[in-house]
Design a protein around this motif. Structure first.
Motif, mmCIF file in Angstrom:
data_model
loop_
_atom_site.group_PDB
_atom_site.id
_atom_site.type_symbol
_atom_site.label_atom_id
_atom_site.label_comp_id
_atom_site.label_asym_id
_atom_site.label_seq_id
_atom_site.Cartn_x
_atom_site.Cartn_y
_atom_site.Cartn_z
ATOM 1 N N LEU A 11 0.833 -1.203 0.000
ATOM 2 C CA LEU A 11 0.000 0.000 0.000
ATOM 3 C C LEU A 11 0.869 1.257 0.000
ATOM 4 C CD1 LEU A 11 -2.793 -1.065 2.513
ATOM 5 C CD2 LEU A 11 -3.099 -0.575 0.080
ATOM 6 N N LEU A 12 1.956 1.239 0.763
ATOM 7 C CA LEU A 12 2.877 2.372 0.757
ATOM 8 C C LEU A 12 3.551 2.524 -0.606
ATOM 9 C CD1 LEU A 12 4.457 1.937 4.298
ATOM 10 C CD2 LEU A 12 3.025 3.830 3.538
ATOM 11 N N TRP A 13 3.928 1.416 -1.211
ATOM 12 C CA TRP A 13 4.526 1.442 -2.547
ATOM 13 C C TRP A 13 3.558 2.104 -3.531
ATOM 14 C CZ3 TRP A 13 7.369 -3.464 -4.790
ATOM 15 C CH2 TRP A 13 7.946 -3.144 -6.015
ATOM 16 N N PHE A 14 2.302 1.704 -3.466
ATOM 17 C CA PHE A 14 1.299 2.273 -4.345
ATOM 18 C C PHE A 14 1.149 3.775 -4.093
ATOM 19 C CE2 PHE A 14 -3.292 3.174 -5.180
ATOM 20 C CZ PHE A 14 -3.251 3.007 -6.564
ATOM 21 N N GLY A 15 1.105 4.157 -2.831
ATOM 22 C CA GLY A 15 0.946 5.566 -2.499
ATOM 23 C C GLY A 15 2.128 6.422 -2.877
ATOM 24 N N TRP A 16 3.300 5.813 -2.942
ATOM 25 C CA TRP A 16 4.504 6.578 -3.291
ATOM 26 C C TRP A 16 4.431 7.131 -4.719
ATOM 27 C CZ3 TRP A 16 7.303 4.772 1.184
ATOM 28 C CH2 TRP A 16 8.270 5.676 1.646
ATOM 29 N N TYR A 17 3.588 6.575 -5.553
ATOM 30 C CA TYR A 17 3.420 7.113 -6.904
ATOM 31 C C TYR A 17 2.615 8.421 -6.891
ATOM 32 C CZ TYR A 17 5.281 2.681 -8.560
ATOM 33 O OH TYR A 17 6.104 1.600 -8.785
ATOM 34 N N GLY A 18 1.975 8.723 -5.785
ATOM 35 C CA GLY A 18 1.424 10.055 -5.595
ATOM 36 C C GLY A 18 2.397 10.951 -4.858
ATOM 37 N N PHE A 19 3.192 10.356 -3.991
ATOM 38 C CA PHE A 19 4.158 11.084 -3.185
ATOM 39 C C PHE A 19 5.238 11.722 -4.049
ATOM 40 C CE2 PHE A 19 6.983 11.799 0.385
ATOM 41 C CZ PHE A 19 6.150 11.858 1.488
ATOM 42 N N ASN A 20 5.867 10.936 -4.897
ATOM 43 C CA ASN A 20 6.985 11.437 -5.695
ATOM 44 C C ASN A 20 6.559 12.059 -7.026
ATOM 45 O OD1 ASN A 20 8.542 10.574 -3.597
ATOM 46 N ND2 ASN A 20 9.756 9.099 -4.751
ATOM 47 N N PRO A 21 5.950 11.317 -7.950
ATOM 48 C CA PRO A 21 5.518 11.958 -9.203
ATOM 49 C C PRO A 21 4.516 13.086 -8.971
ATOM 50 C CG PRO A 21 5.534 9.567 -9.444
ATOM 51 C CD PRO A 21 5.731 9.855 -7.987
ATOM 52 N N GLY A 22 3.670 12.961 -7.971
ATOM 53 C CA GLY A 22 2.669 13.987 -7.715
ATOM 54 C C GLY A 22 3.251 15.308 -7.264
ATOM 55 N N SER A 23 4.502 15.303 -6.799
ATOM 56 C CA SER A 23 5.118 16.535 -6.320
ATOM 57 C C SER A 23 5.442 17.524 -7.431
ATOM 58 C CB SER A 23 6.392 16.207 -5.527
ATOM 59 O OG SER A 23 6.061 15.569 -4.305
ATOM 60 N N PHE A 24 5.251 17.121 -8.674
ATOM 61 C CA PHE A 24 5.327 18.098 -9.759
ATOM 62 C C PHE A 24 4.156 19.071 -9.697
ATOM 63 C CE2 PHE A 24 8.287 15.097 -11.706
ATOM 64 C CZ PHE A 24 9.174 15.947 -12.359
ATOM 65 N N LEU A 25 3.062 18.668 -9.070
ATOM 66 C CA LEU A 25 1.854 19.480 -8.836
ATOM 67 C C LEU A 25 1.016 19.693 -10.092
ATOM 68 C CD1 LEU A 25 3.279 22.223 -6.435
ATOM 69 C CD2 LEU A 25 2.375 19.969 -5.867
ATOM 70 N N THR A 26 1.633 19.798 -11.257
ATOM 71 C CA THR A 26 0.903 19.958 -12.518
ATOM 72 C C THR A 26 1.451 18.943 -13.517
ATOM 73 O OG1 THR A 26 2.441 21.636 -13.365
ATOM 74 C CG2 THR A 26 0.520 22.421 -12.129
ATOM 75 N N ILE A 27 0.671 18.687 -14.567
ATOM 76 C CA ILE A 27 1.095 17.717 -15.568
ATOM 77 C C ILE A 27 1.110 18.300 -16.981
ATOM 78 C CG2 ILE A 27 -1.236 16.796 -15.914
ATOM 79 C CD1 ILE A 27 0.038 14.003 -16.164
ATOM 80 N N LEU A 28 0.278 19.316 -17.244
ATOM 81 C CA LEU A 28 0.193 19.887 -18.594
ATOM 82 C C LEU A 28 1.202 21.015 -18.746
ATOM 83 C CD1 LEU A 28 -3.595 20.029 -19.549
ATOM 84 C CD2 LEU A 28 -1.817 18.543 -20.445
ATOM 85 N N LYS A 29 2.439 20.635 -18.989
ATOM 86 C CA LYS A 29 3.495 21.614 -19.186
ATOM 87 C C LYS A 29 4.490 21.067 -20.191
ATOM 88 C CE LYS A 29 7.051 24.240 -16.716
ATOM 89 N NZ LYS A 29 7.696 24.474 -15.404
ATOM 90 N N ARG A 30 4.673 21.793 -21.277
ATOM 91 C CA ARG A 30 5.567 21.344 -22.342
ATOM 92 C C ARG A 30 6.983 21.865 -22.090
ATOM 93 N NH1 ARG A 30 5.172 19.891 -27.837
ATOM 94 N NH2 ARG A 30 6.841 20.707 -29.138
ATOM 95 N N TYR A 31 7.963 21.016 -22.313
ATOM 96 C CA TYR A 31 9.358 21.410 -22.144
ATOM 97 C C TYR A 31 10.011 21.887 -23.437
ATOM 98 C CZ TYR A 31 9.337 19.339 -17.467
ATOM 99 O OH TYR A 31 9.072 19.041 -16.149
ATOM 100 N N GLY A 32 9.271 21.870 -24.526
ATOM 101 C CA GLY A 32 9.851 22.321 -25.794
ATOM 102 C C GLY A 32 10.421 21.157 -26.579
ATOM 103 N N ASP A 33 11.297 21.477 -27.517
ATOM 104 C CA ASP A 33 11.886 20.473 -28.407
ATOM 105 C C ASP A 33 13.129 19.866 -27.772
ATOM 106 O OD1 ASP A 33 9.940 21.064 -30.285
ATOM 107 O OD2 ASP A 33 11.146 22.679 -31.160
#
Length: 519
Positions: A258-280
């Motif tokens: 359960l902690l392993w599963f939650g860590w995918y919100g803990f770490n990747p979620g810390s970006f706070l947003t997802i719709l952001k382009r980095y360019g080419d």
């Protein structure tokens, strides 16, 4: 990417064959429609980012269930109800204290470098802030995770009132101050400081909280366990270690997954947003924050897996057996370590992080045993020791391109020492270890000491021997039989309750040594 704005003056020259008034009318009409579409896209993007953050918050909150199961399996059966209740308490008491004070101390901007000063009780929030209510929920889930770590260190011997006091204090004051230092735009060591006056020109990179969450919880637990002392029977009269094993490896494994599963919100979620382009960039035309989020999930996975396998074979060589509880602790140690640099390191570096984290945990446990330090869940060693290693690891292996993506706004920013970025980031990481250790020691140490002096910290010897489920919570977590359920027992073997035979107001204690009558 082209601008999503439009004005009539931009379109009028395109209608050269039309009269001036007609051209202006057509341009106004097209711009109105275009701006409406643009606003709709902006609202959709905000909704997607907000939904991403909410889902991440739900994942991090689900880690509380993981902590509860892990703690329950790691203690003896006679204290199961107590430890699960403390995990519920961490979320409940932490929720109110973080709402009233914690969030304001952490993110109450504008403020100074030490502490926030606005948004007490979410007053004027989010209207004067760039975030939304989802951001509060996400940060609350982090705060109660720190309190959950501490509860594991002092399990099986702590009074219930002490849990109430320390949990509220930790989530309402101690943890928020640390998160303000390293995560707020006003924090003195933040890598996103609004005035660009960064520590060593870098600021501390603690992306998801190896120091802010794990070290805070681990060091708080360290002081609690030190002041309380070891559990009765943990060390014999000669000082040798006696294993007081948890009662359920099944619950330990369940909690770990359960902690392993939650860590995918803990770490990747810390970006706070997802719709952001980095360019080419290196990833081609479809490379953006969504790619970095995926990479962060990969580094998190690899660090945990490597730490688990390293612990498995290391403990086999050291102890002579395969121990599932040790493997689960090693897994979590790898996760705690990679949490700091998960967004700024390559996947191959995450393997190094997990490998070293396993040995850090093993080494910390050896030192703890020699010092007669008793931590039922190895929380201080796991979260404190591996969290500190994670901060150092980030200072060594952070990649230049990934640092720029995760922390934009500066053309030149220090990165990992081993990646050619110099030692300024590494120095900032060392500073974080020192100040977090000092701050938690200066706040939680005295709190536990005063609770101890007021006899509010540790339960009595008799209560500890009998188990807190019976003495403090009125029963046991497991019902081995139900005396009132006669449906599953043959009548000829039915046993009745023994009741006192005297009717006086001062009835003696029933004699449970008498044979039970059979119906």
């Amino acid at each position: 990417m082209a601008s999503l704005t439009c004005s009539a003056s931009d379109l009028v020259p395109l209608f050269a064959t039309s009269t001036s008034s007609n051209a202006t009318a057509v341009a106004d009409f097209l711009c109105d429609r275009f701006n409406a579409i643009s606003n709709s896209f902006n609202d959709t993007a905000y909704a997607i980012d907000n939904t991403f953050l909410l889902f991440s918050a739900y994942l991090v909150f689900a880690m509380q269930l993981g902590f509860a199961m892990l703690c329950a399996g790691s203690v003896r059966a006679k204290n199961t109800m107590n430890i699960m209740l403390t995990n519920v308490l961490d979320a409940a008491a932490g929720g109110l204290s973080y709402y009233l004070f914690g969030f304001a101390f952490a993110f109450g901007t504008p403020s100074n470098g030490f502490i926030g000063r606005h948004f007490f009780g979410l007053r004027d929030y989010p209207f004067s802030f760039s975030g939304d209510y989802s951001y509060f929920l996400y940060q609350w889930a982090f705060a109660i995770a720190a309190a959950g770590i501490t509860s594991g260190s002092i399990a099986e011997r702590t009074q219930f009132v002490a849990y109430l006091i320390y949990s509220s204090f930790l989530t309402g004051f101690v943890y928020p101050i640390v998160s303000h230092w390293f995560w707020s735009p006003d924090g003195w060591a933040s890598p996103i400081r609004s005035n660009n006056n960064l520590l060593f020109g870098s600021g501390v990179i603690d992306f998801a909280g190896s120091g802010v969450v794990h070290m805070v919880g681990g060091i708080a637990g360290l002081w609690g366990a030190l002041i309380e002392g070891p559990r009765i029977g943990r060390f014999d009269r000669s000082g040798r270690s006696v294993a007081l094993r948890g009662h359920s490896a099944s619950l330990v494994v369940l909690g770990s997954f359960l902690l392993w599963f939650g860590w995918y919100g803990f770490n990747p979620g810390s970006f706070l947003t997802i719709l952001k382009r980095y360019g080419d960039g290196v990833g081609g035309s479809h490379y953006g924050q969504w790619s970095a989020i995926g990479r962060t999930a990969v580094t998190t996975t690899l660090a945990g897996c490597t730490a688990a396998l390293t612990t498995l074979f290391s403990k086999r060589l050291l102890a002579g057996h395969w121990n599932v509880t040790d493997v689960c602790n090693g897994l979590l140690g790898g996760f705690a370590a990679i949490t700091s640099g998960c967004s700024v390191v390559e996947p191959w570096a995450a393997i190094i992080c997990g490998f070293v984290a396993a040995w850090v945990l093993i080494g910390c446990n050896m030192v703890a045993e020699k010092l007669k330090y008793d931590d039922p869940l190895e929380a201080a060693q796991l979260h404190g020791g591996c969290g500190a290693w994670g901060l150092l690891f980030t200072g060594l292996f952070a990649k230049k391109a990934y640092v720029k993506e995760a922390y934009p706004g500066r053309n030149v920013r220090p990165y990992g020492l081993f990646m050619g970025g110099g030692g300024r980031l590494f120095a900032a990481q060392v500073i974080q270890i020192l100040v977090v250790s000092g701050w938690v020691t200066a706040t939680m140490g005295p709190l536990f000491y005063f609770l101890h002096k007021l006899k509010l910290l540790r339960i009595s010897r008799d209560d500890e021997m009998a188990g807190m489920d019976l003495t403090r919570h009125g029963g046991f977590a497991y019902a081995y039989h139900d005396e009132d359920d006669s449906s599953r027992r043959p009548a000829e073997f039915m046993m009745t309750k023994v009741e006192p035979t005297e009717t006086s107001s001062t009835s003696p204690t029933p004699d449970y040594t008498r044979p039970l009558s059979v119906v």
